[in-house]
Motif scaffolding. Structure first.
Motif, PDB file in Angstrom:
ATOM      1  N   THR A 177      17.838  13.693   7.684  1.00 54.20           N
ATOM      2  CA  THR A 177      18.235  12.351   7.210  1.00 54.20           C
ATOM      3  C   THR A 177      17.607  12.083   5.880  1.00 54.20           C
ATOM      4  O   THR A 177      16.640  12.552   5.432  1.00 54.20           O
ATOM      5  N   PRO A 178      18.096  10.979   5.134  1.00 54.22           N
ATOM      6  CA  PRO A 178      17.399  10.354   3.950  1.00 54.22           C
ATOM      7  C   PRO A 178      15.971  10.013   4.416  1.00 54.22           C
ATOM      8  O   PRO A 178      15.543   9.901   5.561  1.00 54.22           O
ATOM      9  N   VAL A 179      14.909  10.151   3.433  1.00 53.24           N
ATOM     10  CA  VAL A 179      13.759  10.036   3.850  1.00 53.24           C
ATOM     11  C   VAL A 179      13.242   8.745   2.915  1.00 53.24           C
ATOM     12  O   VAL A 179      13.456   8.509   1.866  1.00 53.24           O
ATOM     13  N   TYR A 180      12.232   8.073   3.609  1.00 50.18           N
ATOM     14  CA  TYR A 180      11.307   7.066   3.281  1.00 50.18           C
ATOM     15  C   TYR A 180       9.986   7.755   3.026  1.00 50.18           C
ATOM     16  O   TYR A 180       9.536   8.010   4.207  1.00 50.18           O
ATOM     17  N   LEU A 181       9.579   7.688   1.679  1.00 51.26           N
ATOM     18  CA  LEU A 181       8.161   8.441   1.609  1.00 51.26           C
ATOM     19  C   LEU A 181       6.961   7.260   1.437  1.00 51.26           C
ATOM     20  O   LEU A 181       6.977   6.508   0.506  1.00 51.26           O
ATOM     21  N   SER A 182       6.106   7.003   2.223  1.00 51.61           N
ATOM     22  CA  SER A 182       5.048   6.088   2.189  1.00 51.61           C
ATOM     23  C   SER A 182       3.621   6.612   1.820  1.00 51.61           C
ATOM     24  O   SER A 182       2.904   7.494   2.997  1.00 51.61           O
ATOM     25  N   VAL A 183       3.025   6.733   0.772  1.00 52.22           N
ATOM     26  CA  VAL A 183       2.120   7.434   0.324  1.00 52.22           C
ATOM     27  C   VAL A 183       0.702   6.468   0.118  1.00 52.22           C
ATOM     28  O   VAL A 183       0.753   5.664  -0.628  1.00 52.22           O
ATOM     29  N   ASP A 184      -0.224   6.445   1.194  1.00 52.22           N
ATOM     30  CA  ASP A 184      -1.405   5.851   0.921  1.00 52.22           C
ATOM     31  C   ASP A 184      -2.429   6.590   0.330  1.00 52.22           C
ATOM     32  O   ASP A 184      -2.651   7.880   0.649  1.00 52.22           O
ATOM     33  N   ILE A 185      -3.121   6.218  -0.765  1.00 57.38           N
ATOM     34  CA  ILE A 185      -3.945   6.716  -1.447  1.00 57.38           C
ATOM     35  C   ILE A 185      -5.027   7.660  -0.701  1.00 57.38           C
ATOM     36  O   ILE A 185      -5.398   8.612  -1.168  1.00 57.38           O
ATOM     37  N   ASP A 186      -5.514   6.718   0.185  1.00 60.07           N
ATOM     38  CA  ASP A 186      -6.605   7.283   1.004  1.00 60.07           C
ATOM     39  C   ASP A 186      -6.309   8.486   1.853  1.00 60.07           C
ATOM     40  O   ASP A 186      -7.275   9.059   2.292  1.00 60.07           O
ATOM     41  N   ALA A 187      -5.066   9.241   1.938  1.00 57.82           N
ATOM     42  CA  ALA A 187      -4.789  10.089   2.512  1.00 57.82           C
ATOM     43  C   ALA A 187      -5.723  11.351   1.853  1.00 57.82           C
ATOM     44  O   ALA A 187      -5.916  12.384   2.552  1.00 57.82           O
ATOM     45  N   LEU A 188      -5.745  11.216   0.518  1.00 58.09           N
ATOM     46  CA  LEU A 188      -6.465  12.213  -0.487  1.00 58.09           C
ATOM     47  C   LEU A 188      -7.887  12.145   0.132  1.00 58.09           C
ATOM     48  O   LEU A 188      -8.363  11.087   0.322  1.00 58.09           O
ATOM     49  N   ASP A 189      -8.509  13.242  -0.075  1.00 52.37           N
ATOM     50  CA  ASP A 189     -10.158  13.286   0.086  1.00 52.37           C
ATOM     51  C   ASP A 189     -10.767  12.427  -1.167  1.00 52.37           C
ATOM     52  O   ASP A 189     -10.107  12.440  -2.027  1.00 52.37           O
ATOM     53  N   PRO A 190     -11.541  11.771  -0.636  1.00 54.01           N
ATOM     54  CA  PRO A 190     -12.291  10.558  -1.801  1.00 54.01           C
ATOM     55  C   PRO A 190     -12.850  11.567  -2.954  1.00 54.01           C
ATOM     56  O   PRO A 190     -12.988  10.729  -4.316  1.00 54.01           O
TER      57      PRO A 190
END
Length: 270
Positions: free
Chosen positions: A186-199
């Motif tokens: 399907t089409p995609v909505y992408l939600s990126v929380d910066i804290d997904a990344l290692d500090p």
């Protein structure tokens, strides 16, 4: 030529620990347009090309109107142009009203949510609009057909109950593989929380959670999306917690790569 809309949503009214993400949009834009960096995405798209990025500015929150109504209204107006939209938060609470506007335009939709936290509490500290709760509201209102969460590393029993209730697909950070290829139709909505990344890569967040993904892993995952990315958000960058503007630079890099993939995967709205 495909155009990409950009909208700043400087709202952190529902942050539970500390404020600061409302200050992020201007700093992300500054890094995006800095002469210190190339304007080209890794997928071969010049984000700096004349007219490619259509910036709708920042929503102004004055307290006179409900913030959720303002967000939904401004997102809908930006989407009326027919272009993919990238929203700059702000805390993660803003994803709920964004999705209200996005869903009206897409009868089939998958959310790819990249985050350290599930943000699916029924409510947190008595606040159903908390930045820890947007995906509970989104799934309750059936604003997406499918929710995939990647990079989680703070799961508790309540989260697991919510996963089961809403049929959430979870790929924890400890089970992440560089070869991960998501099957999405399907089409995609992408939600990126910066804290997904290692500090180590992005210290400028309110809730640092060690053991996270690298910038390379997040970019590679985004570049493996083979369906249209119709909208996205980048949230939870907190400039008050940043070090040498490192996180602002990372956020701008992710914006550039998301925009490049929006161009690459663009098709008429579903």
């Amino acid at each position: 030529m495909v155009h990409i809309s950009l909208l700043g949503i400087p709202n952190d009214d529902n942050s539970s620990f500390t404020r600061g993400p409302a200050e992020a949009p201007a700093l992300i834009r500054r890094e995006l347009h800095s002469d210190a960096y190339s304007s080209w995405s890794e997928t071969g798209v010049d984000i700096g090309a004349q007219g490619l990025l259509v910036d709708h500015g920042d929503i102004r929150f004055d307290g006179a109107a409900d913030a959720w109504e303002l967000i939904e209204q401004h997102v809908a107006q930006a989407l009326d142009a027919g272009h993919p939209l990238i929203s700059l938060g702000g805390d993660h609470a803003i994803t709920h009203p964004i999705m209200r506007a996005v869903r009206r335009r897409h009868r089939r939709l998958t959310i790819l949510h990249i985050d350290a936290h599930p943000d699916i509490y029924h409510a947190y500290q008595g606040n159903p609009r908390s930045h820890t709760s947007p995906f509970a509201r989104i799934m309750e209102e059936q604003l997406a057909d499918r929710l995939i969460q990647v990079g989680l590393r703070t799961i508790n029993d309540h989260h697991r109950e919510q996963f089961q209730r809403f049929g959430v697909e979870v790929i924890e950070a400890g089970r992440y593989a560089d070869s991960l290829k998501l099957k999405i139709d399907t089409p995609v909505y992408l939600s990126v929380d910066i804290d997904a990344l290692d500090p180590a890569y992005a210290p400028g967040v309110s809730h640092r959670e060690p053991g996270g993904l690298s910038v390379r892993q997040v970019i590679d995952l985004i570049q493996r999306i083979d369906q249209p990315i119709v909208a996205a958000d980048i949230v939870e960058y907190n400039p008050r917690r940043d070090v040498s503007e490192l996180t602002a630079t990372v956020a701008a890099k992710l914006l550039k790569e998301i925009a490049g993939m929006m161009v690459k995967t663009a098709t008429p709205a579903a």
